[in-house]
Scaffold this motif. Structure first.
Motif, PDB file in Angstrom:
ATOM      1  N   LEU A 110      36.505  47.103  42.690  1.00  0.00           N
ATOM      2  CA  LEU A 110      37.158  45.779  43.434  1.00  0.00           C
ATOM      3  C   LEU A 110      38.388  46.414  44.224  1.00  0.00           C
ATOM      4  O   LEU A 110      38.635  46.145  45.070  1.00  0.00           O
ATOM      5  CB  LEU A 110      37.780  44.899  42.413  1.00  0.00           C
ATOM      6  N   GLN A 111      38.996  47.365  43.333  1.00  0.00           N
ATOM      7  CA  GLN A 111      40.293  47.939  44.224  1.00  0.00           C
ATOM      8  C   GLN A 111      39.913  48.671  45.558  1.00  0.00           C
ATOM      9  O   GLN A 111      40.550  48.518  46.692  1.00  0.00           O
ATOM     10  CB  GLN A 111      41.017  49.009  43.312  1.00  0.00           C
ATOM     11  N   GLN A 112      39.038  49.392  45.465  1.00  0.00           N
ATOM     12  CA  GLN A 112      38.188  50.130  46.669  1.00  0.00           C
ATOM     13  C   GLN A 112      37.825  49.067  47.827  1.00  0.00           C
ATOM     14  O   GLN A 112      37.942  49.429  48.900  1.00  0.00           O
ATOM     15  CB  GLN A 112      37.081  50.837  46.282  1.00  0.00           C
ATOM     16  N   THR A 113      37.058  48.013  47.300  1.00  0.00           N
ATOM     17  CA  THR A 113      36.772  46.999  48.318  1.00  0.00           C
ATOM     18  C   THR A 113      37.985  46.357  49.028  1.00  0.00           C
ATOM     19  O   THR A 113      37.930  46.524  50.061  1.00  0.00           O
ATOM     20  CB  THR A 113      35.964  45.910  47.697  1.00  0.00           C
ATOM     21  N   LEU A 114      39.093  45.929  48.226  1.00  0.00           N
ATOM     22  CA  LEU A 114      40.244  45.385  49.044  1.00  0.00           C
ATOM     23  C   LEU A 114      40.866  46.416  49.801  1.00  0.00           C
ATOM     24  O   LEU A 114      41.221  46.179  50.773  1.00  0.00           O
ATOM     25  CB  LEU A 114      41.332  45.008  47.628  1.00  0.00           C
ATOM     26  N   SER A 115      40.894  47.701  49.457  1.00  0.00           N
ATOM     27  CA  SER A 115      41.682  48.607  49.999  1.00  0.00           C
ATOM     28  C   SER A 115      40.874  48.887  51.428  1.00  0.00           C
ATOM     29  O   SER A 115      41.487  49.056  52.475  1.00  0.00           O
ATOM     30  CB  SER A 115      41.505  50.246  49.306  1.00  0.00           C
ATOM     31  N   ALA A 116      39.573  48.793  51.424  1.00  0.00           N
ATOM     32  CA  ALA A 116      38.677  49.020  52.632  1.00  0.00           C
ATOM     33  C   ALA A 116      39.022  47.880  53.712  1.00  0.00           C
ATOM     34  O   ALA A 116      39.010  48.058  54.637  1.00  0.00           O
ATOM     35  CB  ALA A 116      37.193  49.212  52.195  1.00  0.00           C
ATOM     36  N   GLN A 117      39.079  46.749  53.074  1.00  0.00           N
ATOM     37  CA  GLN A 117      39.342  45.636  54.016  1.00  0.00           C
ATOM     38  C   GLN A 117      40.625  45.714  54.485  1.00  0.00           C
ATOM     39  O   GLN A 117      40.772  45.071  55.620  1.00  0.00           O
ATOM     40  CB  GLN A 117      39.261  44.268  53.161  1.00  0.00           C
ATOM     41  N   LEU A 118      41.653  46.194  53.835  1.00  0.00           N
ATOM     42  CA  LEU A 118      42.953  46.257  54.394  1.00  0.00           C
ATOM     43  C   LEU A 118      42.970  47.266  55.280  1.00  0.00           C
ATOM     44  O   LEU A 118      43.821  47.251  56.302  1.00  0.00           O
ATOM     45  CB  LEU A 118      43.928  46.656  53.087  1.00  0.00           C
ATOM     46  N   SER A 119      42.215  48.346  55.152  1.00  0.00           N
ATOM     47  CA  SER A 119      42.156  49.449  56.241  1.00  0.00           C
ATOM     48  C   SER A 119      41.689  48.884  57.410  1.00  0.00           C
ATOM     49  O   SER A 119      42.036  49.236  58.727  1.00  0.00           O
ATOM     50  CB  SER A 119      41.299  50.541  55.827  1.00  0.00           C
ATOM     51  N   GLN A 170      39.421  39.772  61.021  1.00  0.00           N
ATOM     52  CA  GLN A 170      39.805  40.625  59.910  1.00  0.00           C
ATOM     53  C   GLN A 170      41.117  40.270  59.035  1.00  0.00           C
ATOM     54  O   GLN A 170      41.099  40.335  57.738  1.00  0.00           O
ATOM     55  CB  GLN A 170      40.125  42.225  60.423  1.00  0.00           C
ATOM     56  N   LEU A 171      41.924  39.507  59.531  1.00  0.00           N
ATOM     57  CA  LEU A 171      43.030  39.034  58.716  1.00  0.00           C
ATOM     58  C   LEU A 171      42.346  37.845  58.000  1.00  0.00           C
ATOM     59  O   LEU A 171      42.772  38.014  56.955  1.00  0.00           O
ATOM     60  CB  LEU A 171      44.057  38.657  59.782  1.00  0.00           C
ATOM     61  N   GLN A 172      41.645  37.021  58.472  1.00  0.00           N
ATOM     62  CA  GLN A 172      41.162  36.052  57.817  1.00  0.00           C
ATOM     63  C   GLN A 172      40.338  36.345  56.615  1.00  0.00           C
ATOM     64  O   GLN A 172      40.535  36.021  55.363  1.00  0.00           O
ATOM     65  CB  GLN A 172      40.296  35.110  58.686  1.00  0.00           C
ATOM     66  N   LYS A 173      39.427  37.529  56.836  1.00  0.00           N
ATOM     67  CA  LYS A 173      38.589  38.191  55.841  1.00  0.00           C
ATOM     68  C   LYS A 173      39.558  38.894  54.736  1.00  0.00           C
ATOM     69  O   LYS A 173      39.212  38.841  53.481  1.00  0.00           O
ATOM     70  CB  LYS A 173      37.752  39.404  56.371  1.00  0.00           C
ATOM     71  N   THR A 174      40.440  39.375  54.866  1.00  0.00           N
ATOM     72  CA  THR A 174      41.303  40.245  54.282  1.00  0.00           C
ATOM     73  C   THR A 174      41.968  39.190  53.301  1.00  0.00           C
ATOM     74  O   THR A 174      42.162  39.366  52.028  1.00  0.00           O
ATOM     75  CB  THR A 174      42.669  41.024  54.661  1.00  0.00           C
ATOM     76  N   ASN A 175      42.480  38.108  53.891  1.00  0.00           N
ATOM     77  CA  ASN A 175      43.199  36.961  53.030  1.00  0.00           C
ATOM     78  C   ASN A 175      42.359  36.465  52.083  1.00  0.00           C
ATOM     79  O   ASN A 175      42.473  36.273  50.886  1.00  0.00           O
ATOM     80  CB  ASN A 175      43.950  35.929  53.865  1.00  0.00           C
ATOM     81  N   ASN A 176      40.865  36.121  52.440  1.00  0.00           N
ATOM     82  CA  ASN A 176      40.117  35.719  51.624  1.00  0.00           C
ATOM     83  C   ASN A 176      39.664  36.514  50.324  1.00  0.00           C
ATOM     84  O   ASN A 176      39.688  36.172  49.343  1.00  0.00           O
ATOM     85  CB  ASN A 176      38.738  35.262  52.431  1.00  0.00           C
ATOM     86  N   LEU A 177      39.588  37.615  50.764  1.00  0.00           N
ATOM     87  CA  LEU A 177      39.005  38.805  49.807  1.00  0.00           C
ATOM     88  C   LEU A 177      40.192  38.862  48.917  1.00  0.00           C
ATOM     89  O   LEU A 177      40.126  39.269  47.709  1.00  0.00           O
ATOM     90  CB  LEU A 177      38.650  40.097  50.530  1.00  0.00           C
ATOM     91  N   GLN A 229      42.734  36.761  48.168  1.00  0.00           N
ATOM     92  CA  GLN A 229      42.649  35.888  46.987  1.00  0.00           C
ATOM     93  C   GLN A 229      41.645  35.860  46.050  1.00  0.00           C
ATOM     94  O   GLN A 229      42.012  35.551  44.678  1.00  0.00           O
ATOM     95  CB  GLN A 229      42.777  34.448  47.821  1.00  0.00           C
ATOM     96  N   GLN A 230      40.562  36.226  46.286  1.00  0.00           N
ATOM     97  CA  GLN A 230      39.237  36.413  45.469  1.00  0.00           C
ATOM     98  C   GLN A 230      39.698  37.608  44.609  1.00  0.00           C
ATOM     99  O   GLN A 230      39.214  37.269  43.463  1.00  0.00           O
ATOM    100  CB  GLN A 230      38.052  36.499  46.144  1.00  0.00           C
ATOM    101  N   HIS A 231      40.355  38.564  44.974  1.00  0.00           N
ATOM    102  CA  HIS A 231      40.358  39.697  44.149  1.00  0.00           C
ATOM    103  C   HIS A 231      41.528  39.239  43.118  1.00  0.00           C
ATOM    104  O   HIS A 231      41.332  39.834  41.978  1.00  0.00           O
ATOM    105  CB  HIS A 231      40.978  40.700  45.278  1.00  0.00           C
ATOM    106  N   TYR A 232      42.663  38.966  43.688  1.00  0.00           N
ATOM    107  CA  TYR A 232      43.727  38.455  42.543  1.00  0.00           C
ATOM    108  C   TYR A 232      43.703  37.257  42.003  1.00  0.00           C
ATOM    109  O   TYR A 232      44.387  37.065  40.882  1.00  0.00           O
ATOM    110  CB  TYR A 232      45.172  38.681  43.203  1.00  0.00           C
ATOM    111  N   GLY A 233      42.912  36.442  42.331  1.00  0.00           N
ATOM    112  CA  GLY A 233      42.550  35.212  41.723  1.00  0.00           C
ATOM    113  C   GLY A 233      41.443  34.957  40.772  1.00  0.00           C
ATOM    114  O   GLY A 233      41.251  34.254  39.819  1.00  0.00           O
ATOM    115  N   ILE A 234      40.315  35.741  41.200  1.00  0.00           N
ATOM    116  CA  ILE A 234      38.990  35.721  40.377  1.00  0.00           C
ATOM    117  C   ILE A 234      38.567  36.925  39.632  1.00  0.00           C
ATOM    118  O   ILE A 234      38.352  36.949  38.681  1.00  0.00           O
ATOM    119  CB  ILE A 234      37.979  34.975  41.212  1.00  0.00           C
ATOM    120  N   LEU A 235      38.178  37.720  40.578  1.00  0.00           N
ATOM    121  CA  LEU A 235      37.522  39.208  40.350  1.00  0.00           C
ATOM    122  C   LEU A 235      38.287  39.901  39.354  1.00  0.00           C
ATOM    123  O   LEU A 235      37.905  40.390  38.298  1.00  0.00           O
ATOM    124  CB  LEU A 235      37.275  39.733  41.695  1.00  0.00           C
ATOM    125  N   LEU A 236      39.631  40.504  39.745  1.00  0.00           N
ATOM    126  CA  LEU A 236      40.605  41.215  38.970  1.00  0.00           C
ATOM    127  C   LEU A 236      40.766  40.536  37.719  1.00  0.00           C
ATOM    128  O   LEU A 236      40.729  41.277  36.735  1.00  0.00           O
ATOM    129  CB  LEU A 236      41.625  41.812  39.852  1.00  0.00           C
TER     130      LEU A 236
END
Length: 585
Positions: free
Chosen positions: A121-130, A191-198, A200-207
Motif C-alpha cells: 500500500l505504501q508503494q502504491t501511494l508513493s508511485a501515485q505521488l510520484s 493525476q491530482l484527483q487520482k492521488t487524492n482519491n488514493l 483518502q482510500q489509503h489512510y481511510g480504509i486500506l492502511l
C-alpha cells in the motif's frame, strides 16, 4: 479505539511493537522450557534419592519396627511426589509449551502478511505521488513555454519589419504551446484527483485495515500469554491435592512411630528365654576335705552376661556366643544346616528365638501344604473330567503331574511333621527349664509362673520326655497361640489329666483338662483391636478392660480373662504389645 484510526501515521512504530510482543512470547516459551528441565531434573533426583535409600535385603528383618516402616512409607510418598513433578513437567511440555510455540509461529506469519500488505500500500501511494509530481512539473514547464510563446507572438505582431509569414509562424508556435499547456494542465488535474482519491482510500480504509489486523494480532498474543500463564498455574493446582495427600501420608507415617511398640519388638526379637544367673554360693573352706582341691565356680561366665572385646554385642556375635552356650546346655545337635548357616531345628538359637523360628517354618510349610493340596485336587478333578469325556483331553496327560504333586505333598507333610516334632521338643525343654523342681535345683531366687495351670512334671519326667522320639507323644506347651499345635490348657504325661497324642497332618490336637480358676494378677487395657486367628487366643476390641491371669513368659503373649454373656469366663492369650497392664501390688 483502533490502531487504524488513532495510529494512522505510526506504521514503523507498530511494526517494531508487534515484533517485540512476539519476542516476549518466545521469551515466555523459553522460560517454560527451562522450568520443565528443572522439574524433570528434580523429579529424577527424587527418584534416585528414594532408590538409594530403599532398605537393603539384609535390612528386611528390621522392617517390623514402626520407625523403619514409617521411613519406608516416607520414601513411598517422596516417590509419589516425584511422580507428580513428572506430571507437571509432561503437562507443561505437551500443552503449554506446545501451545506457545504454535501461537508464536502463527503470529509471526500473520504479522509478516500484514507488513507485506502495508508495504504494498505504501508503494502504491508513493508511485501515485510520484506520478502527480511529474504531471505537475510537466504542467509547470508547459505553462511557462506557453507564456513565452504568447509574448514572442505579441512582439512579432508589433514588429513592422517582420514579414506576414514570420508573424504567422510565431502565432502557430503560440497556439501549439498553449495547447500543450492545456494538456499538461489537464493531466496534472487528473493525476491530482487520482492521488487524492488514493490517499483518502489509503489512510481511510486500506492502511487502517492493516493496522487493525496488527492490533488483533497483538491482542491475540497478549490474550494467549494470559491464558498460558493461567494454564501453567492450573497444571500446578491440579497436582496440589495429590501433593497434599502425600504430605498427609508423610505426617501419618511420622505419627505411626511408636517408641513403646518398637521397644517391645526389640524384646521379642532378642529375648533368649533364659533366667538370670543365681547367686554364687559361699564356699566354706574350713568345712571342706583338706585333700580335695577347691573347685572354682567362676570359670563359666553367666550366659546372659557375655561380653566381647570391642563393645556392644552385634546380632551375629550374640547369635554365635549363644549358640556355643546352648550347645553346652542342651548338648550337641547333629542336624544339617539351613541355607543361612543355622541348624535345621534352630537349636543354635536361644529357646525363645528357636520357637519363633520353628513356628514361622511350620506356618510356611502348612501354607505350602494347602497350596499343593489345592493343586492336587484340581488335577484330580481334571482327570475325572477327561475320563468322563475323552474329547476334552487325555487323562494320561495329567497322570504324571498328579503323581508329581502327590510326591511333593508327601514330602511337605513329612517336613511339616518333622518341624512339629522339633517344636514339641523345644516346648518340652522350656517346661523342663521353667518347672518349680528345676528352679529349686538351680537355687534361683524366685521363678516365673508356668502357663500350665494343671500341674508340672518332675525332673524324671522331663528326662523321659527328652528321650522320646520326635514323633512320639510329648509334653506340649502352647508357647504361642500362633503355633496352632495346641490350646492354652495342656496336660503333662503322667499327671492323669490327659496326654498329647500324635494326630494326622492338618488336624488340630485336642486336650481336655480340669483347670482351677486362677486369681487375677492385675488388669489390662487393649491398646489396639486384635482378631483371634489361632487356637488359644481370644479377640479383643480397642479400649476393652480384661483381667491378667498369667504374665508374659518371654514369648510375647499374655494370658487374660473376661466375663462373657453367659455368666461365664473367656480365657485365652493376646499379644503383650497390644495391651497396657496394671498389676496388683
Amino acid at each position: 479505539m483502533s490502531w487504524g484510526t488513532e495510529l494512522w501515521d505510526q506504521y514503523d512504530n507498530l511494526s517494531i511493537h508487534t515484533n517485540k510482543g512476539i519476542e516476549v512470547l518466545d521469551k515466555y516459551a523459553n522460560f517454560l522450557r527451562d522450568r520443565v528441565a528443572i522439574e524433570t531434573e528434580y523429579a529424577g533426583k527424587l527418584r534416585r534419592l528414594v532408590k538409594n535409600y530403599q532398605p537393603k535385603k539384609k535390612e528386611e528383618e528390621d522392617n517390623e519396627f514402626t520407625s523403619r516402616q514409617a521411613f519406608r512409607n516416607l520414601l513411598k510418598e517422596v516417590g509419589d511426589l516425584a511422580g507428580q513433578r513428572e506430571v507437571v513437567s509432561e503437562t507443561l511440555q505437551t500443552q503449554i509449551i506446545h501451545g506457545v510455540t504454535v501461537l508464536s509461529k502463527t503470529l509471526r506469519e500473520d504479522r509478516k502478511k500484514c507488513l507485506t500488505d502495508g508495504t504494498m500500500l505504501q508503494q502504491t501511494l508513493s508511485a501515485q505521488l510520484s506520478a502527480l509530481e511529474r504531471a505537475k512539473r510537466n504542467y509547470d514547464k508547459a505553462y511557462r513555454d506557453s507564456e513565452k510563446a504568447v509574448e514572442n507572438y505579441k512582439k512579432a505582431d508589433m514588429d513592422l519589419n517582420l514579414s506576414r509569414a514570420e508573424v504567422e509562424r510565431y502565432k502557430n508556435i503560440m497556439t501549439s504551446k498553449i495547447q500543450q499547456s492545456d494538456d499538461a494542465k489537464n493531466e496534472y488535474a487528473n493525476q491530482l484527483q487520482k492521488t487524492n482519491n488514493l490517499q483518502q482510500q489509503h489512510y481511510g480504509i486500506l492502511l487502517p485495515a492493516v493496522f487493525n489486523r496488527l492490533q488483533e494480532l497483538d491482542e491475540k498474543r497478549t490474550r494467549g500469554i494470559r491464558e498460558f500463564i493461567i494454564g501453567a498455574a492450573d497444571v500446578e493446582s491440579s497436582v496440589a491435592p495429590i501433593i497434599a495427600r502425600c504430605m498427609e501420608g508423610i505426617v501419618k507415617a511420622g505419627e505411626s512411630i511408636n517408641e513403646k511398640e518398637d521397644s517391645l519388638k526389640v524384646i521379642e526379637r532378642y529375648q533368649s528365654g533364659f533366667t538370670p544367673p543365681t547367686d554364687i554360693p559361699f564356699e566354706d573352706l574350713s568345712k571342706m576335705d583338706p585333700g580335695v582341691a577347691p573347685q572354682s565356680n567362676y570359670s563359666s561366665v553367666p550366659y546372659n552376661h557375655l561380653t566381647i572385646k570391642g563393645g556392644t554385642l552385634t546380632a551375629a556375635k550374640l547369635k554365635k556366643a549363644r549358640g556355643g552356650i546352648l550347645n553346652s546346655i542342651f548338648g550337641s545337635n547333629k542336624n544339617s544346616l539351613t541355607a543361612d548357616g543355622q541348624k535345621e531345628d534352630f537349636s543354635d538359637l536361644p529357646p525363645n528365638q528357636q520357637r519363633k523360628k520353628l513356628q514361622a517354618k511350620i506356618a510356611e510349610l502348612q501354607h505350602k501344604v494347602d497350596q499343593e493340596t489345592n493343586t492336587r485336587d484340581g488335577l484330580m478333578k481334571m482327570k475325572i473330567v477327561y475320563e468322563a469325556n475323552s474329547s476334552l483331553g487325555n487323562p494320561m496327560t495329567v497322570e504324571g503331574q498328579l503323581n508329581e504333586s502327590e510326591h511333593e505333598l508327601d514330602k511337605l507333610k513329612m517336613s511339616l511333621k518333622k518341624y512339629q516334632g522339633f517344636l514339641d521338643k523345644a516346648n518340652q525343654l522350656q517346661v523342663a527349664n521353667n518347672s518349680p523342681q528345676s528352679n529349686r535345683n538351680q537355687l534361683q531366687n524366685g521363678h516365673r509362673t508356668s502357663r500350665h495351670s494343671n500341674g508340672s512334671a518332675s525332673a524324671d519326667d522331663h528326662h523321659d520326655a527328652d528321650d522320646q522320639p520326635d514323633d512320639a507323644g510329648s509334653l506340649s506347651s502352647s508357647a504361642s497361640p500362633e503355633s496352632g499345635l495346641g490350646t492354652s490348657h495342656t496336660s503333662l504325661p503322667g499327671s492323669g489329666q490327659g496326654s498329647a497324642n500324635e494326630n494326622p497332618i492338618g488336624e488340630e490336637t485336642s486336650y481336655e483338662a480340669e483347670v482351677e480358676m486362677l486369681q487375677p494378677l492385675g488388669t489390662c487395657r487393649a491398646l489396639y483391636p486384635f482378631e483371634a486367628t489361632s487356637e488359644g487366643s481370644i479377640p479383643m476390641s480397642e479400649g476393652e478392660e480384661l483381667q491378667v491371669i498369667e504374665n508374659d513368659q518371654g514369648d510375647g503373649w499374655t494370658r487374660v480373662r473376661r466375663a462373657n454373656n453367659t455368666n461365664g469366663w473367656d480365657e485365652g492369650f493376646v499379644p503383650t504389645s497390644y495391651i497396657e497392664c496394671t498389676l496388683f501390688a
